[in-house]
Design a protein around this motif. Structure first.
Motif, PDB file in Angstrom:
ATOM      1  N   LEU A  16      43.829  -4.658  14.548  1.00 47.77           N
ATOM      2  CA  LEU A  16      43.760  -6.066  14.168  1.00 47.77           C
ATOM      3  C   LEU A  16      45.133  -6.718  14.191  1.00 47.77           C
ATOM      4  CD1 LEU A  16      42.060  -8.450  13.156  1.00 47.77           C
ATOM      5  CD2 LEU A  16      42.381  -7.593  10.822  1.00 47.77           C
ATOM      6  N   SER A  17      46.168  -5.997  13.798  1.00 54.54           N
ATOM      7  CA  SER A  17      47.513  -6.563  13.785  1.00 54.54           C
ATOM      8  C   SER A  17      47.942  -6.982  15.182  1.00 54.54           C
ATOM      9  CB  SER A  17      48.512  -5.556  13.199  1.00 54.54           C
ATOM     10  OG  SER A  17      48.539  -4.363  13.975  1.00 54.54           O
ATOM     11  N   VAL A  18      47.586  -6.184  16.203  1.00 53.26           N
ATOM     12  CA  VAL A  18      47.943  -6.515  17.581  1.00 53.26           C
ATOM     13  C   VAL A  18      47.111  -7.697  18.070  1.00 53.26           C
ATOM     14  CG1 VAL A  18      48.100  -5.637  19.948  1.00 53.26           C
ATOM     15  CG2 VAL A  18      48.568  -4.119  18.017  1.00 53.26           C
ATOM     16  N   VAL A  19      45.828  -7.706  17.715  1.00 58.14           N
ATOM     17  CA  VAL A  19      44.958  -8.827  18.085  1.00 58.14           C
ATOM     18  C   VAL A  19      45.518 -10.133  17.529  1.00 58.14           C
ATOM     19  CG1 VAL A  19      42.672  -9.857  17.756  1.00 58.14           C
ATOM     20  CG2 VAL A  19      42.867  -7.422  18.301  1.00 58.14           C
ATOM     21  N   LYS A  20      45.891 -10.126  16.263  1.00 58.63           N
ATOM     22  CA  LYS A  20      46.431 -11.334  15.635  1.00 58.63           C
ATOM     23  C   LYS A  20      47.731 -11.777  16.307  1.00 58.63           C
ATOM     24  CE  LYS A  20      44.461 -10.923  10.987  1.00 58.63           C
ATOM     25  NZ  LYS A  20      44.756 -10.754   9.534  1.00 58.63           N
ATOM     26  N   GLN A  21      48.571 -10.808  16.638  1.00 57.68           N
ATOM     27  CA  GLN A  21      49.843 -11.126  17.280  1.00 57.68           C
ATOM     28  C   GLN A  21      49.620 -11.789  18.634  1.00 57.68           C
ATOM     29  OE1 GLN A  21      52.133  -7.688  18.519  1.00 57.68           O
ATOM     30  NE2 GLN A  21      54.071  -8.772  18.266  1.00 57.68           N
ATOM     31  N   LEU A  22      48.697 -11.249  19.424  1.00 57.47           N
ATOM     32  CA  LEU A  22      48.434 -11.781  20.752  1.00 57.47           C
ATOM     33  C   LEU A  22      47.759 -13.147  20.692  1.00 57.47           C
ATOM     34  CD1 LEU A  22      47.225  -8.480  22.463  1.00 57.47           C
ATOM     35  CD2 LEU A  22      49.390  -9.661  22.873  1.00 57.47           C
ATOM     36  N   VAL A  23      46.803 -13.297  19.788  1.00 62.50           N
ATOM     37  CA  VAL A  23      46.079 -14.566  19.673  1.00 62.50           C
ATOM     38  C   VAL A  23      46.980 -15.664  19.119  1.00 62.50           C
ATOM     39  CG1 VAL A  23      44.165 -15.739  18.506  1.00 62.50           C
ATOM     40  CG2 VAL A  23      43.821 -13.461  19.494  1.00 62.50           C
ATOM     41  N   SER A  24      47.881 -15.299  18.212  1.00 65.71           N
ATOM     42  CA  SER A  24      48.783 -16.302  17.624  1.00 65.71           C
ATOM     43  C   SER A  24      49.708 -16.911  18.669  1.00 65.71           C
ATOM     44  CB  SER A  24      49.606 -15.687  16.486  1.00 65.71           C
ATOM     45  OG  SER A  24      50.518 -14.715  16.990  1.00 65.71           O
ATOM     46  N   LYS A  25      50.013 -16.166  19.710  1.00 71.10           N
ATOM     47  CA  LYS A  25      50.876 -16.665  20.783  1.00 71.10           C
ATOM     48  C   LYS A  25      50.131 -17.616  21.716  1.00 71.10           C
ATOM     49  CE  LYS A  25      53.847 -12.554  20.952  1.00 71.10           C
ATOM     50  NZ  LYS A  25      54.264 -11.395  21.779  1.00 71.10           N
ATOM     51  N   ASP A  26      48.833 -17.321  21.912  1.00 70.77           N
ATOM     52  CA  ASP A  26      48.038 -18.134  22.837  1.00 70.77           C
ATOM     53  C   ASP A  26      46.557 -17.887  22.556  1.00 70.77           C
ATOM     54  OD1 ASP A  26      46.845 -19.481  24.898  1.00 70.77           O
ATOM     55  OD2 ASP A  26      47.633 -18.208  26.504  1.00 70.77           O
ATOM     56  N   LYS A  27      45.951 -18.810  21.831  1.00 74.63           N
ATOM     57  CA  LYS A  27      44.556 -18.614  21.428  1.00 74.63           C
ATOM     58  C   LYS A  27      43.600 -18.548  22.617  1.00 74.63           C
ATOM     59  CE  LYS A  27      43.150 -20.540  17.581  1.00 74.63           C
ATOM     60  NZ  LYS A  27      42.595 -21.464  16.554  1.00 74.63           N
ATOM     61  N   SER A  28      44.005 -19.092  23.749  1.00 78.60           N
ATOM     62  CA  SER A  28      43.113 -19.102  24.907  1.00 78.60           C
ATOM     63  C   SER A  28      42.807 -17.693  25.424  1.00 78.60           C
ATOM     64  CB  SER A  28      43.699 -19.938  26.043  1.00 78.60           C
ATOM     65  OG  SER A  28      44.839 -19.311  26.610  1.00 78.60           O
ATOM     66  N   VAL A  29      43.636 -16.691  25.049  1.00 75.42           N
ATOM     67  CA  VAL A  29      43.390 -15.322  25.544  1.00 75.42           C
ATOM     68  C   VAL A  29      42.059 -14.785  25.041  1.00 75.42           C
ATOM     69  CG1 VAL A  29      45.821 -14.761  25.775  1.00 75.42           C
ATOM     70  CG2 VAL A  29      44.648 -14.225  23.634  1.00 75.42           C
ATOM     71  N   ILE A  30      41.531 -15.358  23.966  1.00 78.66           N
ATOM     72  CA  ILE A  30      40.217 -14.937  23.479  1.00 78.66           C
ATOM     73  C   ILE A  30      39.180 -15.104  24.581  1.00 78.66           C
ATOM     74  CG2 ILE A  30      38.378 -15.461  21.826  1.00 78.66           C
ATOM     75  CD1 ILE A  30      40.511 -16.228  19.812  1.00 78.66           C
ATOM     76  N   HIS A  31      39.355 -16.155  25.411  1.00 83.12           N
ATOM     77  CA  HIS A  31      38.452 -16.403  26.539  1.00 83.12           C
ATOM     78  C   HIS A  31      38.961 -15.795  27.835  1.00 83.12           C
ATOM     79  CE1 HIS A  31      35.375 -19.101  24.927  1.00 83.12           C
ATOM     80  NE2 HIS A  31      36.319 -19.680  24.207  1.00 83.12           N
ATOM     81  N   THR A  32      40.252 -15.968  28.077  1.00 81.86           N
ATOM     82  CA  THR A  32      40.773 -15.657  29.414  1.00 81.86           C
ATOM     83  C   THR A  32      41.062 -14.185  29.653  1.00 81.86           C
ATOM     84  OG1 THR A  32      43.055 -16.092  28.699  1.00 81.86           O
ATOM     85  CG2 THR A  32      41.798 -17.953  29.606  1.00 81.86           C
ATOM     86  N   CYS A  33      41.314 -13.413  28.594  1.00 82.87           N
ATOM     87  CA  CYS A  33      41.582 -11.989  28.766  1.00 82.87           C
ATOM     88  C   CYS A  33      40.260 -11.252  28.946  1.00 82.87           C
ATOM     89  CB  CYS A  33      42.353 -11.429  27.577  1.00 82.87           C
ATOM     90  SG  CYS A  33      42.837  -9.699  27.801  1.00 82.87           S
ATOM     91  N   GLN A  34      39.927 -10.976  30.201  1.00 87.81           N
ATOM     92  CA  GLN A  34      38.688 -10.285  30.539  1.00 87.81           C
ATOM     93  C   GLN A  34      38.983  -9.117  31.471  1.00 87.81           C
ATOM     94  OE1 GLN A  34      36.100 -13.213  32.327  1.00 87.81           O
ATOM     95  NE2 GLN A  34      35.665 -14.210  30.374  1.00 87.81           N
ATOM     96  N   HIS A  35      38.115  -8.125  31.410  1.00 91.62           N
ATOM     97  CA  HIS A  35      38.289  -6.967  32.287  1.00 91.62           C
ATOM     98  C   HIS A  35      37.913  -7.363  33.716  1.00 91.62           C
ATOM     99  CE1 HIS A  35      38.595  -2.871  33.533  1.00 91.62           C
ATOM    100  NE2 HIS A  35      37.344  -2.819  33.913  1.00 91.62           N
ATOM    101  N   LYS A  36      38.814  -7.109  34.667  1.00 91.16           N
ATOM    102  CA  LYS A  36      38.593  -7.567  36.033  1.00 91.16           C
ATOM    103  C   LYS A  36      38.551  -6.448  37.072  1.00 91.16           C
ATOM    104  CE  LYS A  36      38.311 -11.947  35.103  1.00 91.16           C
ATOM    105  NZ  LYS A  36      37.005 -12.633  35.261  1.00 91.16           N
TER     106      LYS A  36
END
Length: 249
Positions: A16-36
């Motif tokens: 969770l700490s890493v998730v919060k760190q990444l999302v706090s920098k750019d909330k759009s990654v919740i949508h855009t970070c997908q397995h490709k």
């Protein structure tokens, strides 16, 4: 391990700490970070963080992601699996309850067998989830003999990146798993010093149990705090086999 994680792996592994760190920098990654990568079958193509938090049983991460952006509640991957499909398939009733609070669509169907989340739960024999989704449903459950003979998955493939095949197993590991699967009354087993190829050959230990209630309660207990979860993933691999994966120190 944590510093090199992207959002998908952090959500999958309960960090969770890493998730919060990444999302706090750019909330759009919740949508855009997908397995490709279609060749890496450890993830489904187009799956996002909420899918893998739901699959691995990390309630706190699912809750945090929904608090940040509730529009992801019905996101579907390339197989049309929604977060609710993943939670129902793996027996995570606490996550199912949370998703329903956010008005998850119970009628979405996958694109292979066109099954809804409740049909996933019925197939996996998760009666508590089935009755949570529909208290009045009538369905035929398989008996214990049928589950023991038809409910198990094949032995892990050593060099596969599929859900369990991503772990490199030696011959002793395989023998222990086979013995465990041959006896539905056998005690829990714990395998140590297993490499997780997906997580840069991280060493993990895997606990197997036939006791779903114990497995579910332990998962809820370990994912109930607001920090990182101590386990990497919790899952049901068949109707008669449930696993928890931990980092092996």
């Amino acid at each position: 391990m944590a510093n090199s994680m992207d959002l998908l792996h952090a959500a999958e592994c309960g960090r969770l700490s890493v998730v919060k760190q990444l999302v706090s920098k750019d909330k759009s990654v919740i949508h855009t970070c997908q397995h490709k990568d279609p060749h890496n079958r450890a993830f489904n193509t187009n799956a996002s963080a909420i899918h893998y938090a739901c699959r691995s049983g990390h309630f706190n991460i699912v809750k945090y992601l929904l608090q940040q952006d509730s529009t992801i509640i019905n996101d579907q991957d390339i197989e049309y699996w929604s977060p609710l499909h993943y939670a129902c398939y793996n027996g995570h009733i606490n996550i199912v309850k949370l998703l329903l609070e956010y008005n998850a669509d119970v009628n979405l169907k996958d694109n292979y067998l066109f099954q809804t989340p409740i049909q996933f739960a019925m197939y996996r024999q998760f009666k508590d989830i089935v009755h949570l989704l529909d208290p009045n449903i009538k369905w035929t459950r398989r008996n214990s003999d049928e589950i023991s003979t038809k409910g198990n998955t094949p032995i892990f493939r050593k060099k596969s990146n599929l859900f369990l095949g991503r772990y490199i197993l030696n011959e002793n590991h395989i023998k222990e798993i086979e013995l465990f699967r041959d006896n539905s009354q056998s005690n829990d087993i714990e395998l140590k010093k297993i490499q997780d190829v997906e997580l840069s050959n991280l060493n993990v230990r895997i606990i197997f149990t036939h006791d779903f209630k114990k497995h579910m309660n332990k998962t809820i207990q370990l994912s109930s705090n607001e920090g990182d979860d101590p386990f990497l993933r919790s899952s049901t691999t068949s109707t008669n086999e449930h696993i928890m994966v931990f980092e092996d120190e």
